[in-house]
Write a protein that holds these residues in place. Structure first.
Motif, PDB file in Angstrom:
ATOM      1  N   VAL A 206      74.232  48.266  62.755  1.00  0.00           N
ATOM      2  CA  VAL A 206      74.014  49.665  62.394  1.00  0.00           C
ATOM      3  C   VAL A 206      74.715  50.593  63.374  1.00  0.00           C
ATOM      4  O   VAL A 206      75.199  51.667  63.001  1.00  0.00           O
ATOM      5  CB  VAL A 206      72.497  49.979  62.314  1.00  0.00           C
ATOM      6  CG1 VAL A 206      71.870  50.103  63.698  1.00  0.00           C
ATOM      7  CG2 VAL A 206      72.258  51.243  61.500  1.00  0.00           C
ATOM      8  N   PRO A 238      69.877  53.930  57.184  1.00  0.00           N
ATOM      9  CA  PRO A 238      70.412  52.653  57.690  1.00  0.00           C
ATOM     10  C   PRO A 238      69.678  52.166  58.933  1.00  0.00           C
ATOM     11  O   PRO A 238      69.482  50.957  59.118  1.00  0.00           O
ATOM     12  CB  PRO A 238      71.872  52.983  58.016  1.00  0.00           C
ATOM     13  CG  PRO A 238      72.188  54.190  57.192  1.00  0.00           C
ATOM     14  CD  PRO A 238      70.917  54.970  57.128  1.00  0.00           C
ATOM     15  N   TYR A 239      69.241  53.106  59.766  1.00  0.00           N
ATOM     16  CA  TYR A 239      68.527  52.729  60.987  1.00  0.00           C
ATOM     17  C   TYR A 239      67.125  52.220  60.661  1.00  0.00           C
ATOM     18  O   TYR A 239      66.597  51.347  61.357  1.00  0.00           O
ATOM     19  CB  TYR A 239      68.471  53.926  61.940  1.00  0.00           C
ATOM     20  CG  TYR A 239      69.838  54.402  62.347  1.00  0.00           C
ATOM     21  CD1 TYR A 239      70.511  53.811  63.415  1.00  0.00           C
ATOM     22  CD2 TYR A 239      70.480  55.426  61.643  1.00  0.00           C
ATOM     23  CE1 TYR A 239      71.777  54.233  63.782  1.00  0.00           C
ATOM     24  CE2 TYR A 239      71.751  55.851  62.001  1.00  0.00           C
ATOM     25  CZ  TYR A 239      72.399  55.253  63.070  1.00  0.00           C
ATOM     26  OH  TYR A 239      73.652  55.655  63.422  1.00  0.00           O
ATOM     27  N   ALA A 242      67.657  48.679  59.520  1.00  0.00           N
ATOM     28  CA  ALA A 242      67.902  47.861  60.712  1.00  0.00           C
ATOM     29  C   ALA A 242      66.622  47.666  61.511  1.00  0.00           C
ATOM     30  O   ALA A 242      66.372  46.587  62.068  1.00  0.00           O
ATOM     31  CB  ALA A 242      68.975  48.518  61.582  1.00  0.00           C
TER      32      ALA A 242
END
Length: 427
Positions: A206, A238-239, A242
């Protein structure tokens, strides 16, 4: 002063309310309280308390309310703590960078060693049975609750005293070491460190795709189109993905999954400077890291309320030797450790103290830092085997009571401040 009260309201007031409700509930009807805390949400799922076969292998998991709060939701609280530590370490003007942080860092080591030595030393004096039953709880009194410590410091020293910043440096460093202690000394199960590869891959992936690569493509372009597109269209999602992968990697690796989001924190785009956890300027930063902190504010309030509700329900009949060991570690070991190590750094090592601050102020700081509360309760909840007893007393419950009694550090600090003649400075 309103920033300190605001932080306390955001991150500790609901925790206190939850803890108070839990105490009353557990002492009025302990059976119904335990039934609520251990409520099974789902069986046969991929997260939760492991269900073992006769050979000791994990065959499935049972998701309880207690596991959901302590192991899943508290990951967001520790992510916020990790954010402050990360900024203090790597950003320009970070609180834990440079010579200015040397004496507080050494004093912090004393604030960790002192409580542990007092706790274990007194446990040994009480006999091998007590020592064996409580020894794993040595880290409980090493913690400092950053919100309460800062508030107590402001009330005693005033806003303009250099001791307040010194105290904040100790609290941040204490959080950093505390996270390491939980990860190293209190794993959630048998270690399978190969699973940490999943966490590392999630963090690296990421960072490269959503942070490093867009900035790389934007070199020499003032409008930064790629970074702007990623931020506006992808934001924190996206984080979060992740983070879920990292959390799962921690659970499967046997490390405490509440720390599972920490590898993702450094991957978020952040501001170039750190203004400090209670700085007015913090609320105006628009980088993604601070934006995520803002988004988590209200959810973490509720999470801390649930944490207090599910972990502080201790019967007063559980007060015993572990209670007094934790309390002694906090109220004796913490002040003595911080004062001793701080004096050694300031005088023999000639690192000095901030201008306008003396050893008397350092002694008061040691007393203020003795309020462990949030992290102390958390460590108590993971330190002992389920059902561990010392005679007729549940060790975990007794230790938690000591952490709750640690709020008395404010009265101790007030007394020491009066004794050494601390001059309050409001400007």
């Amino acid at each position: 002063m309103y920033r300190a009260w605001n932080f306390l309201t955001n991150y500790s007031l609901l925790l206190l309310i939850g803890a108070a409700i839990a105490l009353v509930w557990a002492n009025l009807d302990n059976q119904s309280y335990r039934g609520f805390a251990d409520l099974v949400i789902a069986d046969g799922v991929f997260i939760g308390e492991p269900v073992l076969s006769d050979t000791g292998e994990i065959v499935t998991r049972s998701l309880t309310l207690h596991y959901l709060v302590n192991n899943v939701l508290m990951a967001f609280f520790f992510a916020l703590a990790g954010k402050e530590v990360w900024e203090a370490l790597i950003l320009q003007n970070g609180a834990l960078r440079g010579r200015k942080a040397a004496t507080p860092l050494i004093a912090t080591l004393g604030g960790m060693a002192g409580p542990a030595l007092v706790y274990l030393g007194l446990a040994a004096v009480l006999g091998s049975e007590t020592h064996d039953a409580v020894s794993r709880g040595w880290a409980i009194p090493t913690a400092t609750d950053i919100a309460f410590a800062y508030l107590f410091g402001r009330l005693i020293f005033g806003a303009g005293h250099p001791a307040v910043r010194f105290l904040l440096l100790i609290a941040i460093a204490d959080d950093a070491i505390g996270l390491i202690i939980i990860a190293v000394f209190y794993p959630a199960g048998a270690l399978e460190l190969g699973w940490l590869g999943l966490s590392a891959a999630a963090a690296i992936g990421v960072f490269v795709l959503c942070n490093w690569l867009p900035r790389r493509l934007d070199r020499g372009r003032e409008t930064r189109p790629n970074s702007t597109w990623v931020r506006h269209h992808l934001s924190f999602w996206p984080y979060l993905v992740a983070g879920c992968l990292s959390w799962f990697g921690f659970q499967e690796a046997g490390l405490h999954p509440a720390l599972g989001l920490l590898p993702i924190v450094p991957t978020l785009p952040h501001a170039d400077r750190a203004f400090g956890i209670f700085s007015e300027a913090e609320q105006y930063l628009t980088d993604l890291l601070n934006h995520v902190q803002t988004l988590l504010r209200y959810p973490v309030e509720i999470i801390l309320f649930l944490f207090g509700l599910l972990n502080a329900g201790v019967e007063f009949s559980s007060i015993g030797a572990p209670t007094w060991l934790v309390l002694a570690g906090l109220l004796i070991g913490k002040p003595v450790g911080i004062l001793t190590f701080g004096w050694f750094a300031a005088r023999p090592l000639k690192l000095g103290l901030p201008k306008g601050m003396g050893l008397g102020d350092l002694a008061v700081i040691g007393c203020v830092a003795a309020v462990g509360f949030t992290v102390s309760i958390f460590i108590a909840s993971v330190a002992f085997a389920p059902g561990a007893m010392l005679g007729a007393i549940p060790v975990e419950d007794a230790a938690k009571m000591g952490a709750l009694f640690g709020l008395a550090s404010f009265m101790l600090a007030m007394g020491v401040a009066r004794l050494v003649g601390v001059a309050r400075r409001d400007r």
